[in-house]
Write a protein that holds these residues in place. Structure first.
Motif, PDB file in Angstrom:
ATOM      1  N   GLU A  49       0.835  -1.191   0.000  1.00  0.00           N
ATOM      2  CA  GLU A  49       0.000   0.000   0.000  1.00  0.00           C
ATOM      3  C   GLU A  49       0.876   1.249   0.000  1.00  0.00           C
ATOM      4  N   ALA A  50       0.562   2.176  -0.883  1.00  0.00           N
ATOM      5  CA  ALA A  50       1.344   3.411  -0.983  1.00  0.00           C
ATOM      6  C   ALA A  50       1.096   4.254   0.263  1.00  0.00           C
ATOM      7  N   PRO A  51       2.144   4.836   0.814  1.00  0.00           N
ATOM      8  CA  PRO A  51       1.945   5.657   2.009  1.00  0.00           C
ATOM      9  C   PRO A  51       1.184   6.936   1.661  1.00  0.00           C
ATOM     10  N   VAL A  52       0.329   7.342   2.579  1.00  0.00           N
ATOM     11  CA  VAL A  52      -0.415   8.577   2.356  1.00  0.00           C
ATOM     12  C   VAL A  52       0.493   9.765   2.630  1.00  0.00           C
ATOM     13  N   HIS A  53       1.302   9.646   3.683  1.00  0.00           N
ATOM     14  CA  HIS A  53       2.218  10.722   4.057  1.00  0.00           C
ATOM     15  C   HIS A  53       3.639  10.300   3.724  1.00  0.00           C
ATOM     16  N   GLY A  54       4.553  11.232   3.812  1.00  0.00           N
ATOM     17  CA  GLY A  54       5.948  10.911   3.586  1.00  0.00           C
ATOM     18  C   GLY A  54       6.334  11.043   2.127  1.00  0.00           C
ATOM     19  N   PRO A  55       7.603  10.790   1.836  1.00  0.00           N
ATOM     20  CA  PRO A  55       8.097  10.947   0.470  1.00  0.00           C
ATOM     21  C   PRO A  55       7.408   9.975  -0.487  1.00  0.00           C
ATOM     22  N   GLY A  56       6.950  10.491  -1.593  1.00  0.00           N
ATOM     23  CA  GLY A  56       6.305   9.661  -2.602  1.00  0.00           C
ATOM     24  C   GLY A  56       4.879   9.299  -2.267  1.00  0.00           C
ATOM     25  N   GLY A  57       4.336   9.866  -1.208  1.00  0.00           N
ATOM     26  CA  GLY A  57       2.978   9.540  -0.801  1.00  0.00           C
ATOM     27  C   GLY A  57       1.944  10.336  -1.578  1.00  0.00           C
ATOM     28  N   GLN A  60       1.948  14.117  -0.694  1.00  0.00           N
ATOM     29  CA  GLN A  60       3.009  14.874  -1.359  1.00  0.00           C
ATOM     30  C   GLN A  60       2.647  15.118  -2.827  1.00  0.00           C
ATOM     31  N   ALA A  61       2.088  14.114  -3.493  1.00  0.00           N
ATOM     32  CA  ALA A  61       1.684  14.272  -4.893  1.00  0.00           C
ATOM     33  C   ALA A  61       0.572  15.311  -5.022  1.00  0.00           C
ATOM     34  N   ALA A  62      -0.356  15.332  -4.063  1.00  0.00           N
ATOM     35  CA  ALA A  62      -1.433  16.325  -4.093  1.00  0.00           C
ATOM     36  C   ALA A  62      -0.886  17.737  -3.887  1.00  0.00           C
ATOM     37  N   ILE A  63       0.118  17.868  -3.032  1.00  0.00           N
ATOM     38  CA  ILE A  63       0.737  19.186  -2.801  1.00  0.00           C
ATOM     39  C   ILE A  63       1.443  19.655  -4.070  1.00  0.00           C
ATOM     40  N   VAL A  64       2.149  18.752  -4.736  1.00  0.00           N
ATOM     41  CA  VAL A  64       2.837  19.115  -5.985  1.00  0.00           C
ATOM     42  C   VAL A  64       1.817  19.559  -7.026  1.00  0.00           C
ATOM     43  N   GLU A  65       0.696  18.848  -7.125  1.00  0.00           N
ATOM     44  CA  GLU A  65      -0.347  19.251  -8.078  1.00  0.00           C
ATOM     45  C   GLU A  65      -0.902  20.626  -7.739  1.00  0.00           C
ATOM     46  N   ALA A  66      -1.039  20.923  -6.450  1.00  0.00           N
ATOM     47  CA  ALA A  66      -1.516  22.250  -6.044  1.00  0.00           C
ATOM     48  C   ALA A  66      -0.496  23.322  -6.405  1.00  0.00           C
ATOM     49  N   LEU A  67       0.790  23.009  -6.247  1.00  0.00           N
ATOM     50  CA  LEU A  67       1.836  23.981  -6.587  1.00  0.00           C
ATOM     51  C   LEU A  67       1.894  24.239  -8.092  1.00  0.00           C
ATOM     52  N   LYS A  68       1.487  23.262  -8.883  1.00  0.00           N
ATOM     53  CA  LYS A  68       1.496  23.443 -10.334  1.00  0.00           C
ATOM     54  C   LYS A  68       0.392  24.373 -10.818  1.00  0.00           C
ATOM     55  N   THR A  69      -0.473  24.815  -9.908  1.00  0.00           N
ATOM     56  CA  THR A  69      -1.520  25.764 -10.290  1.00  0.00           C
ATOM     57  C   THR A  69      -1.098  27.210 -10.045  1.00  0.00           C
TER      58      THR A  69
END
Length: 156
Positions: A49-57, A60-69
């Motif tokens: 199961e992919a971690p929700v928190h931490g590196p690669g979670g 983190q992916a949702a935060i990167v998507e938010a920063l891309k806006t």
């Protein structure tokens, strides 16, 4: 050499299916057991199961998507593809630390951009706390841009 070739055409309406392969026992009393499939354990194993928190979670992916806006006001490229975001760290508790820079220290949005980044990160569901660290070392240069950003700016 100039022999005329005759092409024959045969119309087929139905094709018989080939017989199925069967394995028969040598004697009627003998039963054949199915051999253990060596892939059975591999195929039945669930992916980790992919971690929700931490590196690669996921967080983190949702935060990167938010920063891309968030787009740089002078350059029509988002700040993530522009290479202004150096790191996005997320703790197990949902605390996010974004390390970023600006194109120059004299950037007209030097005061407002970190605040906008913090608000955008806090808007991501699951983020409890957000901190933005504005750093100048290493300094930003065009080599930090992604290929997508270079293509958008005509630098490729």
């Amino acid at each position: 050499m100039n022999e005329e070739r005759k092409i024959e055409i045969e119309e087929v309406t139905e094709v018989a299916h080939p017989p199925k392969a069967r394995v028969e026992a040598e004697s009627p009393a003998e039963t054949l057991e199915r051999k253990r499939d060596y892939l059975a354990g591999f195929l039945s194993e669930k992916p980790p199961e992919a971690p929700v928190h931490g590196p690669g979670g996921d967080l983190q992916a949702a935060i990167v998507e938010a920063l891309k806006t968030i787009y740089d006001p002078e350059i029509p490229v988002d700040i993530y593809e522009l290479g202004l975001i150096y790191d996005v760290a997320v703790s197990e508790d949902g605390d996010a630390v974004v390390t970023m820079t600006l194109t120059t220290p004299h950037c007209p949005v030097a005061e407002s951009m970190p605040g906008e980044v913090e608000l955008r990160v806090l808007s991501v569901p699951g983020v409890r706390y957000a901190e933005v660290k504005l750093v100048w070392d290493p300094p930003w240069d065009p080599s930090k841009m992604s290929d997508e950003a270079r293509l958008e700016l005509g630098m490729l």
